[in-house]
Scaffold this active site. Structure first.
Site, PDB file in Angstrom:
ATOM      1  N   LYS A  27       0.877  -1.180   0.000  1.00 29.50           N
ATOM      2  CA  LYS A  27       0.000   0.000   0.000  1.00 29.50           C
ATOM      3  C   LYS A  27       0.909   1.224   0.000  1.00 29.50           C
ATOM      4  O   LYS A  27       1.271   1.757   1.061  1.00 29.50           O
ATOM      5  CB  LYS A  27      -0.924  -0.042   1.226  1.00 29.50           C
ATOM      6  CG  LYS A  27      -2.132   0.874   1.101  1.00 29.50           C
ATOM      7  CD  LYS A  27      -3.145   0.551   2.188  1.00 29.50           C
ATOM      8  CE  LYS A  27      -4.205   1.626   2.283  1.00 29.50           C
ATOM      9  NZ  LYS A  27      -5.077   1.738   1.124  1.00 29.50           N
TER      10      LYS A  27
HETATM   11  N1  PPE Z   1      -7.699  -2.051  -2.752  1.00 29.56           N
HETATM   12  C1  PPE Z   1      -7.236  -0.789  -2.753  1.00 29.56           C
HETATM   13  C2  PPE Z   1      -6.608  -0.258  -3.983  1.00 29.56           C
HETATM   14  C3  PPE Z   1      -7.385  -0.010  -1.607  1.00 29.56           C
HETATM   15  O1  PPE Z   1      -6.917   1.230  -1.613  1.00 29.56           O
HETATM   16  C4  PPE Z   1      -8.016  -0.548  -0.469  1.00 29.56           C
HETATM   17  C5  PPE Z   1      -8.201   0.285   0.759  1.00 29.56           C
HETATM   18  C6  PPE Z   1      -8.484  -1.884  -0.518  1.00 29.56           C
HETATM   19  C7  PPE Z   1      -8.295  -2.598  -1.674  1.00 29.56           C
HETATM   20  C8  PPE Z   1      -9.106  -2.539   0.681  1.00 29.56           C
HETATM   21  O2  PPE Z   1      -8.152  -2.761   1.689  1.00 29.56           O
HETATM   22  P1  PPE Z   1      -8.545  -2.835   3.228  1.00 29.56           P
HETATM   23  O3  PPE Z   1      -8.865  -1.467   3.675  1.00 29.56           O
HETATM   24  O4  PPE Z   1      -7.333  -3.402   3.886  1.00 29.56           O
HETATM   25  O5  PPE Z   1      -9.708  -3.746   3.330  1.00 29.56           O
HETATM   26  N2  PPE Z   1      -8.351   1.660   0.558  1.00 29.56           N
HETATM   27  C9  PPE Z   1      -8.142   2.556   1.671  1.00 29.56           C
HETATM   28  C10 PPE Z   1      -7.943   3.988   1.275  1.00 29.56           C
HETATM   29  C11 PPE Z   1      -8.839   4.581   0.270  1.00 29.56           C
HETATM   30  C12 PPE Z   1      -8.585   6.065   0.108  1.00 29.56           C
HETATM   31  O6  PPE Z   1      -7.629   6.600   0.673  1.00 29.56           O
HETATM   32  O7  PPE Z   1      -9.387   6.681  -0.588  1.00 29.56           O
HETATM   33  C13 PPE Z   1      -9.207   2.384   2.751  1.00 29.56           C
HETATM   34  O8  PPE Z   1     -10.244   1.783   2.523  1.00 29.56           O
HETATM   35  O9  PPE Z   1      -8.972   2.849   3.859  1.00 29.56           O
END
Ligand code: PPE
Length: 303
Positions: free
Chosen positions: A156
């Site tokens: 990330k």
């Molecule tokens: N894919 C991407 C590209 C992504 O950015 C996120 C989170 C996910 C999948 C899901 O990951 P998780 O949060 O671990 O389940 N995106 C973050 C930020 C989005 C933003 O800044 O706008 C979030 O959900 O916090």
């Protein structure tokens, strides 16, 4: 954005106004940062951060991939996240830790640049809108491809989000809520900021990490919760046509939580409103983060 009074920066809490960086900050020029998005909720026993350790561990892994020395242990960062929420008097909120290269080097060999760490918190409502989380969103397959993991490590990282931003802006400009991205092989990868799930004939499918999607903490939680609830979960390559023929589609993410998709490429998903597995996923995910399910109480860190 409802911002907080205090921000944790490089080891201590400082006032919001003082949390600034120099224009020569390496990350500003080259996107050399890694970060997390985490949510704290009002749970049964007070304010609790959902899967805090897993997020911090992922950030430390992301930093490793980019050879950044975080300078704090996972335990220290876990405590700092709780401290930020506490200090701001928040009962719930979004938490954004970020590790980035600061001053000391410019150019593409960043050795010599300082590593800075900040943890910010703010109030962030429904990521894809209140109506979206209730009734489902409209998504469009983007013409921008998700970068493959031979271009970037599965991490990330701040810089890689310009790829998501291209896709998101196009989708929103064209009147959709969110973009769905294919990888360079043409397989479905993920949304601009969410993982994807698909339901067909009762089974639950999600693209494998090899499709180029982030190893989502929510993805993992929903896979675990639905599996324990008796659903069959399959990580499988998803093609564009699978999107058109499935019964249900939803997205997951810390910010997005579980958001139903009601339309993809102007075609209704199933009957065009959220289906039973999606509703169930929303319910058990909410039950887990509010501490109603004893089996997952270890996912909560009370502040
Ligand atoms: N894919 C991407 C590209 C992504 O950015 C996120 C989170 C996910 C999948 C899901 O990951 P998780 O949060 O671990 O389940 N995106 C973050 C930020 C989005 C933003 O800044 O706008 C979030 O959900 O916090």
């Amino acid at each position: 954005m409802d911002t907080a009074k205090y921000i944790w920066m490089d080891g201590r809490l400082i006032d919001f106004e003082d949390a600034n960086v120099h224009v020569l900050t390496h990350a500003l020029h080259y996107g050399t940062g890694v970060f997390e998005g985490i949510r704290a909720y009002e749970a049964a026993g007070g304010t609790a951060v959902f899967r805090l350790r897993e997020h911090i561990d992922r950030m430390i892994r992301s930093a490793k991939a980019y050879q950044m020395d975080v300078g704090y242990t996972a335990e220290e960062l876990v405590e700092a996240c709780k401290e930020v929420v506490r200090a701001n008097g928040f009962r719930s909120g979004y938490i954004r830790p970020i590790v980035f290269l600061g001053l000391g080097a410019l150019g593409l060999d960043p050795r010599g640049a300082s590593v800075q760490v900040a943890i910010i918190t703010w109030q962030w409502g429904a990521y894809l809108g209140e109506d979206g989380i209730r009734n489902g969103i409209r998504v469009k397959v983007s013409s921008w491809r998700r970068f493959s993991h031979d271009a970037f490590p599965n991490a990330k990282a701040t810089g890689t989000y310009i790829n998501s931003i291209l896709a998101k802006r196009d989708a929103v400009t064209d009147g959709y809520d969110e973009a769905l991205m294919l990888n360079s092989d043409g397989a479905v990868s993920e949304g601009s900021g969410e993982n994807l799930f698909l339901i067909r004939d009762g089974a639950v499918y999600t693209p494998p990490l090899s499709a180029g999607c982030l190893d989502g903490v929510t993805r993992n939680a929903v896979m675990t919760l639905l599996s324990d609830d008796g659903h069959r979960i399959v990580e499988k390559v998803v093609h564009r046509s699978d999107l058109y023929y499935c019964d249900e589609l939803f997205m997951t993410g810390t910010a997005a939580e579980v958001t139903p998709i009601r339309e993809v490429d102007n075609r209704p998903v199933g009957p065009g409103h959220p289906g039973p597995v999606t509703r169930r996923a929303q319910q058990i995910y909410a039950d887990a983060y509010t501490g109603k399910l004893d089996a997952y109480s270890h996912w909560l860190s009370y502040i």
